[in-house]
Motif scaffolding. Structure first.
Motif, PDB file in Angstrom:
ATOM      1  N   ASP A   1       0.825  -1.203   0.000  1.00 52.81           N
ATOM      2  CA  ASP A   1       0.000   0.000   0.000  1.00 52.81           C
ATOM      3  C   ASP A   1       0.861   1.255   0.000  1.00 52.81           C
ATOM      4  O   ASP A   1       0.564   2.227  -0.687  1.00 52.81           O
ATOM      5  CB  ASP A   1      -0.940   0.016   1.216  1.00 52.81           C
ATOM      6  N   ASP A   2       1.951   1.237   0.768  1.00 49.84           N
ATOM      7  CA  ASP A   2       2.851   2.387   0.791  1.00 49.84           C
ATOM      8  C   ASP A   2       3.486   2.609  -0.578  1.00 49.84           C
ATOM      9  O   ASP A   2       3.622   3.738  -1.038  1.00 49.84           O
ATOM     10  CB  ASP A   2       3.942   2.191   1.844  1.00 49.84           C
ATOM     11  N   ALA A   3       3.882   1.521  -1.239  1.00 53.49           N
ATOM     12  CA  ALA A   3       4.474   1.640  -2.573  1.00 53.49           C
ATOM     13  C   ALA A   3       3.458   2.176  -3.574  1.00 53.49           C
ATOM     14  O   ALA A   3       3.787   3.030  -4.401  1.00 53.49           O
ATOM     15  CB  ALA A   3       5.016   0.290  -3.034  1.00 53.49           C
ATOM     16  N   LEU A   4       2.227   1.683  -3.503  1.00 52.83           N
ATOM     17  CA  LEU A   4       1.184   2.179  -4.405  1.00 52.83           C
ATOM     18  C   LEU A   4       0.879   3.647  -4.135  1.00 52.83           C
ATOM     19  O   LEU A   4       0.644   4.421  -5.069  1.00 52.83           O
ATOM     20  CB  LEU A   4      -0.083   1.332  -4.263  1.00 52.83           C
ATOM     21  N   TRP A   5       0.877   4.032  -2.871  1.00 51.38           N
ATOM     22  CA  TRP A   5       0.629   5.429  -2.506  1.00 51.38           C
ATOM     23  C   TRP A   5       1.718   6.326  -3.089  1.00 51.38           C
ATOM     24  O   TRP A   5       1.451   7.403  -3.600  1.00 51.38           O
ATOM     25  CB  TRP A   5       0.560   5.571  -0.993  1.00 51.38           C
ATOM     26  N   LYS A   6       2.954   5.854  -3.042  1.00 52.38           N
ATOM     27  CA  LYS A   6       4.078   6.621  -3.580  1.00 52.38           C
ATOM     28  C   LYS A   6       3.930   6.807  -5.096  1.00 52.38           C
ATOM     29  O   LYS A   6       4.135   7.909  -5.613  1.00 52.38           O
ATOM     30  CB  LYS A   6       5.377   5.880  -3.253  1.00 52.38           C
ATOM     31  N   VAL A   7       3.552   5.753  -5.803  1.00 51.67           N
ATOM     32  CA  VAL A   7       3.344   5.840  -7.252  1.00 51.67           C
ATOM     33  C   VAL A   7       2.174   6.772  -7.559  1.00 51.67           C
ATOM     34  O   VAL A   7       2.243   7.601  -8.470  1.00 51.67           O
ATOM     35  CB  VAL A   7       3.115   4.438  -7.859  1.00 51.67           C
ATOM     36  N   ALA A   8       1.100   6.661  -6.784  1.00 50.45           N
ATOM     37  CA  ALA A   8      -0.069   7.522  -7.001  1.00 50.45           C
ATOM     38  C   ALA A   8       0.298   8.993  -6.801  1.00 50.45           C
ATOM     39  O   ALA A   8      -0.157   9.856  -7.564  1.00 50.45           O
ATOM     40  CB  ALA A   8      -1.200   7.121  -6.058  1.00 50.45           C
ATOM     41  N   LYS A   9       1.123   9.296  -5.800  1.00 51.32           N
ATOM     42  CA  LYS A   9       1.549  10.679  -5.576  1.00 51.32           C
ATOM     43  C   LYS A   9       2.385  11.191  -6.744  1.00 51.32           C
ATOM     44  O   LYS A   9       2.225  12.336  -7.173  1.00 51.32           O
ATOM     45  CB  LYS A   9       2.345  10.774  -4.269  1.00 51.32           C
TER      46      LYS A   9
END
Length: 131
Positions: free
Chosen positions: A28-36
């Motif tokens: 989830d943290d990795a996906l959040w980083k990509v989304a940002k």
């Protein structure tokens, strides 16, 4: 003491659940980083078109169509930055990733074994392995 230690241990099923939760959090943290990154790229792209549209309008209304098209220079320079931001957000090659740099630093640290210019490595007789 041993009985209490065994009571505190997790069962294999509970351990698996805990590990699954931890992995989900990391993903989830990795996906959040990509989304940002992607959101930031879209905002930058809109700002690029608005500001450069203003510059082209300024050029057109102040000097006219038959003069030197100076807005090309800021458009070109800023456009290169936008291209790099797109590559980072959508192509995700990992060339500029923090994870990759962290792994390189860990390998370097393990190879170097600390000390001034790897003196310990030299004294221990270990061979050079490129990081």
């Amino acid at each position: 003491m041993d009985d209490q230690q065994h009571e505190d241990e997790l069962s294999p099923q509970d351990s698996l659940k805990l590990i699954t939760k931890m992995l989900d959090k990391v993903q989830d943290d990795a996906l959040w980083k990509v989304a940002k990154k992607r959101s930031s790229f879209k905002i930058s792209l809109v700002i690029y078109f608005v500001i450069n549209g203003f510059l082209v309008g300024l050029w057109y209304f102040t000097t006219g169509v038959h003069s030197y098209f100076w807005p090309a220079w800021p458009m070109l320079g800023w456009g290169m930055g936008i291209i790099f931001q797109y590559i980072d957000a959508y192509m995700n090659t990992g060339v500029f990733s923090e994870e990759r740099e962290f792994e390189k630093m860990k390998r370097w640290k393990n190879w170097n074994l600390g000390g001034f210019f790897g003196i310990r490595r030299i004294l221990n007789g270990t061979k050079y392995v490129a990081p």
